[in-house]
Scaffold this motif. Structure first.
Motif, PDB file in Angstrom:
ATOM      1  N   ALA A   1       2.782  -2.412 -12.658  1.00 31.75           N
ATOM      2  CA  ALA A   1       2.131  -1.312 -12.085  1.00 31.75           C
ATOM      3  C   ALA A   1       0.629  -1.425 -11.974  1.00 31.75           C
ATOM      4  O   ALA A   1      -0.044  -0.982 -11.005  1.00 31.75           O
ATOM      5  CB  ALA A   1       2.369  -0.001 -13.008  1.00 31.75           C
ATOM      6  N   LEU A   2       0.199  -2.139 -12.829  1.00 31.42           N
ATOM      7  CA  LEU A   2      -1.597  -2.197 -12.992  1.00 31.42           C
ATOM      8  C   LEU A   2      -1.811  -3.131 -11.952  1.00 31.42           C
ATOM      9  O   LEU A   2      -2.588  -3.038 -11.055  1.00 31.42           O
ATOM     10  CB  LEU A   2      -1.773  -2.726 -14.139  1.00 31.42           C
ATOM     11  N   ALA A   3      -0.861  -4.359 -11.793  1.00 31.10           N
ATOM     12  CA  ALA A   3      -1.216  -5.325 -10.576  1.00 31.10           C
ATOM     13  C   ALA A   3      -1.225  -4.619  -9.048  1.00 31.10           C
ATOM     14  O   ALA A   3      -1.812  -4.779  -8.380  1.00 31.10           O
ATOM     15  CB  ALA A   3      -0.544  -6.283 -10.617  1.00 31.10           C
TER      16      ALA A   3
ATOM     17  N   GLN B   1       0.835  -1.100   0.020  1.00 29.35           N
ATOM     18  CA  GLN B   1      -0.055  -0.025   0.280  1.00 29.35           C
ATOM     19  C   GLN B   1       0.758   1.174   0.096  1.00 29.35           C
ATOM     20  O   GLN B   1       1.908   1.144   0.259  1.00 29.35           O
ATOM     21  CB  GLN B   1      -0.957   0.032   1.318  1.00 29.35           C
ATOM     22  N   GLY B   2       0.392   2.540  -0.163  1.00 31.45           N
ATOM     23  CA  GLY B   2       1.036   3.447  -0.223  1.00 31.45           C
ATOM     24  C   GLY B   2       1.388   3.902  -1.615  1.00 31.45           C
ATOM     25  O   GLY B   2       0.946   3.442  -2.492  1.00 31.45           O
ATOM     26  N   HIS B   3       2.507   4.716  -1.560  1.00 32.32           N
ATOM     27  CA  HIS B   3       3.063   5.352  -3.010  1.00 32.32           C
ATOM     28  C   HIS B   3       4.333   4.273  -3.216  1.00 32.32           C
ATOM     29  O   HIS B   3       5.056   4.070  -2.492  1.00 32.32           O
ATOM     30  CB  HIS B   3       3.864   6.784  -2.730  1.00 32.32           C
ATOM     31  N   VAL B   4       4.071   3.594  -4.586  1.00 27.72           N
ATOM     32  CA  VAL B   4       4.893   2.830  -4.988  1.00 27.72           C
ATOM     33  C   VAL B   4       5.661   3.265  -6.048  1.00 27.72           C
ATOM     34  O   VAL B   4       5.075   3.592  -7.164  1.00 27.72           O
ATOM     35  CB  VAL B   4       3.960   1.369  -5.338  1.00 27.72           C
ATOM     36  N   LEU B   5       6.891   3.058  -6.251  1.00 25.80           N
ATOM     37  CA  LEU B   5       7.596   3.481  -7.456  1.00 25.80           C
ATOM     38  C   LEU B   5       8.084   2.393  -7.959  1.00 25.80           C
ATOM     39  O   LEU B   5       8.322   1.324  -7.736  1.00 25.80           O
ATOM     40  CB  LEU B   5       8.847   4.079  -6.777  1.00 25.80           C
ATOM     41  N   VAL B   6       7.868   2.196  -9.409  1.00 27.00           N
ATOM     42  CA  VAL B   6       8.072   0.935 -10.142  1.00 27.00           C
ATOM     43  C   VAL B   6       9.152   1.669 -11.272  1.00 27.00           C
ATOM     44  O   VAL B   6       8.782   2.170 -12.369  1.00 27.00           O
ATOM     45  CB  VAL B   6       6.972   0.397 -10.963  1.00 27.00           C
TER      46      VAL B   6
ATOM     47  N   ALA C   1       2.105   1.854 -22.273  1.00 27.65           N
ATOM     48  CA  ALA C   1       1.603   1.443 -21.080  1.00 27.65           C
ATOM     49  C   ALA C   1       0.022   2.114 -20.488  1.00 27.65           C
ATOM     50  O   ALA C   1      -0.814   1.598 -20.264  1.00 27.65           O
ATOM     51  CB  ALA C   1       2.602   1.919 -19.821  1.00 27.65           C
ATOM     52  N   GLN C   2       0.352   3.476 -21.200  1.00 28.07           N
ATOM     53  CA  GLN C   2      -1.097   4.248 -20.861  1.00 28.07           C
ATOM     54  C   GLN C   2      -2.202   3.575 -21.523  1.00 28.07           C
ATOM     55  O   GLN C   2      -3.180   3.751 -21.169  1.00 28.07           O
ATOM     56  CB  GLN C   2      -0.602   5.731 -21.204  1.00 28.07           C
ATOM     57  N   LYS C   3      -1.905   3.045 -22.941  1.00 32.77           N
ATOM     58  CA  LYS C   3      -3.158   2.609 -23.633  1.00 32.77           C
ATOM     59  C   LYS C   3      -3.371   1.286 -23.191  1.00 32.77           C
ATOM     60  O   LYS C   3      -4.618   0.954 -22.854  1.00 32.77           O
ATOM     61  CB  LYS C   3      -2.355   2.258 -25.127  1.00 32.77           C
ATOM     62  N   LYS C   4      -2.462   0.278 -22.938  1.00 34.80           N
ATOM     63  CA  LYS C   4      -2.727  -1.031 -22.453  1.00 34.80           C
ATOM     64  C   LYS C   4      -3.086  -1.187 -20.960  1.00 34.80           C
ATOM     65  O   LYS C   4      -3.902  -2.114 -20.502  1.00 34.80           O
ATOM     66  CB  LYS C   4      -1.770  -2.090 -22.752  1.00 34.80           C
ATOM     67  N   ASN C   5      -2.458  -0.461 -20.009  1.00 34.38           N
ATOM     68  CA  ASN C   5      -2.534  -0.698 -18.644  1.00 34.38           C
ATOM     69  C   ASN C   5      -3.038   0.687 -17.978  1.00 34.38           C
ATOM     70  O   ASN C   5      -2.154   1.057 -16.845  1.00 34.38           O
ATOM     71  CB  ASN C   5      -1.339  -1.267 -17.960  1.00 34.38           C
ATOM     72  N   PRO C   6      -3.911   1.470 -18.252  1.00 33.57           N
ATOM     73  CA  PRO C   6      -4.202   2.782 -17.651  1.00 33.57           C
ATOM     74  C   PRO C   6      -5.090   2.361 -16.037  1.00 33.57           C
ATOM     75  O   PRO C   6      -5.856   1.222 -15.942  1.00 33.57           O
ATOM     76  CB  PRO C   6      -5.295   3.390 -18.551  1.00 33.57           C
TER      77      PRO C   6
END
Ligand SMILES: C[S@@+](CC[C@H](N)C(=O)[O-])C[C@H]1O[C@@H](n2cnc3c(N)ncnc32)[C@H](O)[C@@H]1O
Length: 192
Positions: free
Chosen positions: A50-52, A36-41, A73-78
């Motif tokens: 990122a989506l999971a 949880q919280g802010h996660v950096l990938v 990424a923005q197209k496939k996994n927004p």
């Protein structure tokens, strides 16, 4: 130093590392735990991991140097809780220092030239708040004569991360993408 032209790899669709879904060791972990919280990938690529992470409630920043990866990424996994950002993990903007609760590592550390690994550990230290965690899927055993991917060893990981992080857990994942069996090591670190 081997400098891969990542943008070109995405433009040519020369992206054999991308299996079209989140990494199995992450999916399995999230069945029993939450991040949880802010996660950096860092090196988020097309954003499957990122989506999971966003689906189970995290606020995710997906960072990548390659603009085409982020467009895809923005197209496939927004997701409303993912912000895809273009940038260099080795040049983190000052407002990102001490900002993140978690860093999720998967196929970025093994993709950069090994001479950049000290800088990777430093950026991870900068990005995380004290007490923040790294969930990392490292790549241990070589399957190629030359990289990327570049393998690492437990000894090297200890040397790089021990100065700022405590190792909380490690395990060899039971489920991986085909071909990565017994080549991966998951480590959970906590920043002091
Ligand atoms: C092997 S790919 C893995 C992508 C994604 N993690 C996946 O599993 O599909 C490595 C990724 O790291 C990104 N990358 C390489 N160097 C980077 C850097 N210095 N900062 C941010 N991203 C970087 C590349 O553009 C690429 O998307």
């Amino acid at each position: 130093m081997i400098m891969t032209d990542w943008e070109n790899r995405y433009r040519q669709n020369d992206t054999g590392w991308d299996k079209g879904e989140a990494a199995p060791p992450l999916v399995d972990y999230l069945r029993l735990h939450s991040i949880q919280g802010h996660v950096l990938v860092p090196g988020c690529g097309r954003g499957h991991d990122a989506l999971a992470l966003a689906h189970q409630g995290a606020q995710v920043t997906g960072l990548d140097v390659a603009p085409s990866a982020l467009t895809e990424a923005q197209k496939k996994n927004p997701h409303a809780h993912i912000s895809y950002e273009q940038g260099d993990f080795f040049q983190l903007p000052f407002p990102w220092h001490n900002r993140f609760d978690w860093l999720f590592e998967h196929t970025c550390f093994c993709a950069i030239d090994p001479s950049q690994r000290t800088a990777y550990a430093l950026s991870a230290t900068l990005a995380l708040r004290p007490g923040g965690h790294i969930f990392a899927i490292f790549y241990l055993n070589p399957s190629h004569a030359s990289g990327p991917p570049f393998p690492s060893s437990r000894k090297e990981l200890d040397h790089l991360f021990q100065p700022s992080f405590d190792l909380r857990e490690e395990w060899v994942p039971t489920r991986t993408f085909p071909g990565r069996e017994n080549r991966e090591l998951v480590r959970l670190y906590q920043k002091r």
